[in-house]
Each structure stands twice: as C-alpha cells, then as structure tokens.
Design an enzyme around this catalytic site. Structure first.
Site, PDB file in Angstrom:
ATOM      1  CE  LYS A   1     -13.572  -4.396  11.078  1.00  0.00           C
ATOM      2  NZ  LYS A   1     -13.899  -5.456  10.188  1.00  0.00           N
TER       3      LYS A   1
ATOM      4  CD  GLU B   1      -2.181  -6.184  15.796  1.00  0.00           C
ATOM      5  OE1 GLU B   1      -3.255  -6.471  16.514  1.00  0.00           O
ATOM      6  OE2 GLU B   1      -2.206  -7.183  14.842  1.00  0.00           O
ATOM      7  CG  ASP B   2      -6.014  -7.773  19.120  1.00  0.00           C
ATOM      8  OD1 ASP B   2      -5.376  -7.856  18.001  1.00  0.00           O
ATOM      9  OD2 ASP B   2      -7.864  -7.847  18.489  1.00  0.00           O
TER      10      ASP B   2
ATOM     11  CG  ASP C   1      -2.644 -17.104  16.974  1.00  0.00           C
ATOM     12  OD1 ASP C   1      -2.599 -18.070  17.301  1.00  0.00           O
ATOM     13  OD2 ASP C   1      -4.402 -17.194  16.630  1.00  0.00           O
TER      14      ASP C   1
ATOM     15  CG  PHE D   1     -12.320 -18.702  19.300  1.00  0.00           C
ATOM     16  CD1 PHE D   1     -11.612 -19.409  17.255  1.00  0.00           C
ATOM     17  CD2 PHE D   1     -12.365 -17.371  19.013  1.00  0.00           C
ATOM     18  CE1 PHE D   1     -11.863 -18.767  16.663  1.00  0.00           C
ATOM     19  CE2 PHE D   1     -12.367 -16.585  17.926  1.00  0.00           C
ATOM     20  CZ  PHE D   1     -12.408 -17.236  16.560  1.00  0.00           C
TER      21      PHE D   1
ATOM     22  CG  ASP E   1     -13.253 -10.344  15.563  1.00  0.00           C
ATOM     23  OD1 ASP E   1     -11.939 -11.065  15.422  1.00  0.00           O
ATOM     24  OD2 ASP E   1     -13.670 -11.020  13.932  1.00  0.00           O
TER      25      ASP E   1
HETATM   26  C1  PRP Z   1      -6.190 -10.942  14.639  1.00  0.00           C
HETATM   27  C2  PRP Z   1      -5.445  -9.612  15.111  1.00  0.00           C
HETATM   28  C3  PRP Z   1      -4.271  -9.906  15.056  1.00  0.00           C
HETATM   29  C4  PRP Z   1      -3.601 -10.460  14.519  1.00  0.00           C
HETATM   30  C5  PRP Z   1      -3.146 -11.501  14.999  1.00  0.00           C
HETATM   31  O1  PRP Z   1      -6.739  -9.353  13.378  1.00  0.00           O
HETATM   32  O2  PRP Z   1      -6.233  -8.509  15.957  1.00  0.00           O
HETATM   33  O3  PRP Z   1      -3.985  -8.402  14.278  1.00  0.00           O
HETATM   34  O4  PRP Z   1      -5.483 -11.094  14.204  1.00  0.00           O
HETATM   35  O5  PRP Z   1      -3.258 -13.192  14.409  1.00  0.00           O
HETATM   36  P1  PRP Z   1      -1.535 -13.301  14.306  1.00  0.00           P
HETATM   37  O6  PRP Z   1      -0.442 -13.194  15.246  1.00  0.00           O
HETATM   38  O7  PRP Z   1      -1.712 -15.062  13.504  1.00  0.00           O
HETATM   39  O8  PRP Z   1      -1.304 -12.774  12.328  1.00  0.00           O
HETATM   40  P2  PRP Z   1      -7.907 -10.688  12.256  1.00  0.00           P
HETATM   41  O9  PRP Z   1      -6.823 -10.636  11.158  1.00  0.00           O
HETATM   42  O10 PRP Z   1      -8.795 -11.149  12.705  1.00  0.00           O
HETATM   43  O11 PRP Z   1      -8.857  -8.827  11.960  1.00  0.00           O
HETATM   44  P3  PRP Z   1      -9.372  -7.889  12.851  1.00  0.00           P
HETATM   45  O12 PRP Z   1      -7.896  -7.484  14.258  1.00  0.00           O
HETATM   46  O13 PRP Z   1     -10.073  -6.955  11.870  1.00  0.00           O
HETATM   47  O14 PRP Z   1     -10.215  -8.860  14.070  1.00  0.00           O
HETATM   48 MG    MG Z   2     -10.317 -11.049  14.218  1.00  0.00          MG
HETATM   49 MN    MN Z   3      -6.645  -7.401  13.948  1.00  0.00          MN
END
Ligand code: PRP
Ligand code: MG
Ligand code: MN
Length: 182
Positions: free
Chosen positions: A43, A99-100, A103, A152, A159
C-alpha cells in the site's frame, strides 16, 4: 495529532511536491508515445503514485500489485508472496514500477524479475525514497526522489504498524512510539 510522534522532519511537504513535479516532468519526456503501465505496489506507493501520475501529462495506464515478504526465513532467496496480482497483460508493455521506498531491495528484485519473465518490453523503477544502507540485494531504481539514512522513516505512504501513511511529509518516529508498542 500525528505530529506528536515525529522526532524530526526529513523532507517537507513542499520539498516532496517539488521533487515529484520534477520527476513527473522527466518521466513525461521519457515515456511519451510509450503508453506506459504505471504499476503501484500496495500500500506504501499510493500517496506517491497519485501525486506522480498527475504530474505526468501523457497517456498512461495504472495497475496495482500487493506483495508481502516472507520475512527472515527466506532471506537468501528473497522470495515474495503475491497477495494481489496485476489485472493487465504486461507482454510488450513498458512498465514503470512505483514504490515508496527501496530498503533491502528484495521486493523490487522479485518484481522486476517476474515482470521481465512475463515479457514486458521494459521494466523501470521510480521510488520516492532510497535507503542504500539497507540493501541486501544489489538493485537500483531508475528514478529516485530522495535518499534517506538507515532510520525508521514514516509518512507519505510509509507506515509503522499501518499508521502514519497519511502524514504529508517524511519524518522519523520518536523511539518511544515503537518501544511502547513492542
Ligand atoms: C515496504 C515498502 C516497500 C518494501 C521495501 O512495503 O513499501 O514495498 O517494504 O522493502 P524491501 O526493499 O526491503 O523489500 P511493505 O511490505 O511494508 O508493505 P506496505 O507497502 O503495505 O507497507
Ligand atoms: Mg510496510
Ligand atoms: Mn510497500
């Protein structure tokens, strides 16, 4: 209300909107005549995507995927579970994943490989934030809004325990917020 949990602002509402306008202009040039499929990853990407596409003055389509990481058990494989797949056939389409944040890189590495396997003509990534210190898999976005340090961060889609996505800027949570809930 939400502000009381934020220790520090990293990127203000104004800075973010200015950067999104620049990215939208660049993307409009790079994708004109390509009718790109803009792929939002639920999301976290939603606030960024909705602002970004309104800065792209070209024909495009939008679709969404929801994925979840399997967590630490499959760290080495970086395997990701699809919770909601695209509705669109991507073969011969130019895809722009939104993407937001990147990481570890696991989510995007999985998605890029999957969408290339499905015979997309091109797969590129635009991310609002890049956290290079978090990287486990060697993958880079094609378009980046801002870099963030290994802290963080929340807001603008990001979120903590599903909250703070609606914060209109990017900030760092006060430690007592997650200490209280853990
Ligand atoms: C978060 C973020 C990216 C992903 C990045 O999503 O929005 O999609 O993690 O992390 P990475 O590079 O370590 O894979 P999350 O899975 O928390 O879901 P969300 O977007 O619904 O918060
Ligand atoms: Mg998340
Ligand atoms: Mn995500």
């Amino acid at each position: 209300m939400l502000e009381k949990d934020i220790k520090e602002t990293f990127y203000s509402k104004e800075e973010i909107h200015e950067r999104i306008a620049q990215l939208g202009k660049t993307l409009s040039e790079d994708y004109k005549d390509k009718n790109p499929l803009v792929v939002g990853i639920l999301k976290g990407a939603v606030p960024f995507l909705t602002d970004l596409v309104r800065e792209m003055n070209i024909p495009l389509e939008m679709d969404f995927m929801d994925v979840s990481s399997y967590g630490n058990t499959t760290v080495s494989s970086g395997e990701v579970k699809i919770l909601k797949d695209l509705d669109t056939v991507v073969e011969n389409r130019h895809l722009l994943i939104v993407e937001d944040i990147i990481d570890s890189g696991r989510t995007l590495n999985y998605l890029v490989n999957l969408l290339k396997y499905r015979q997309a003509s091109s797969v590129k990534i635009v991310t609002l934030l890049d956290k290079p210190d978090g990287r486990v898999i060697d993958i880079e976005a094609d378009y980046v809004g801002f870099e963030v340090p290994n802290e963080f961060v929340v807001g603008f889609g990001l979120d903590y325990a599903e909250r703070y996505r609606n914060l209109p800027y990017i900030g760092v949570l006060k430690p007592e917020v997650y200490e209280k809930n853990s």
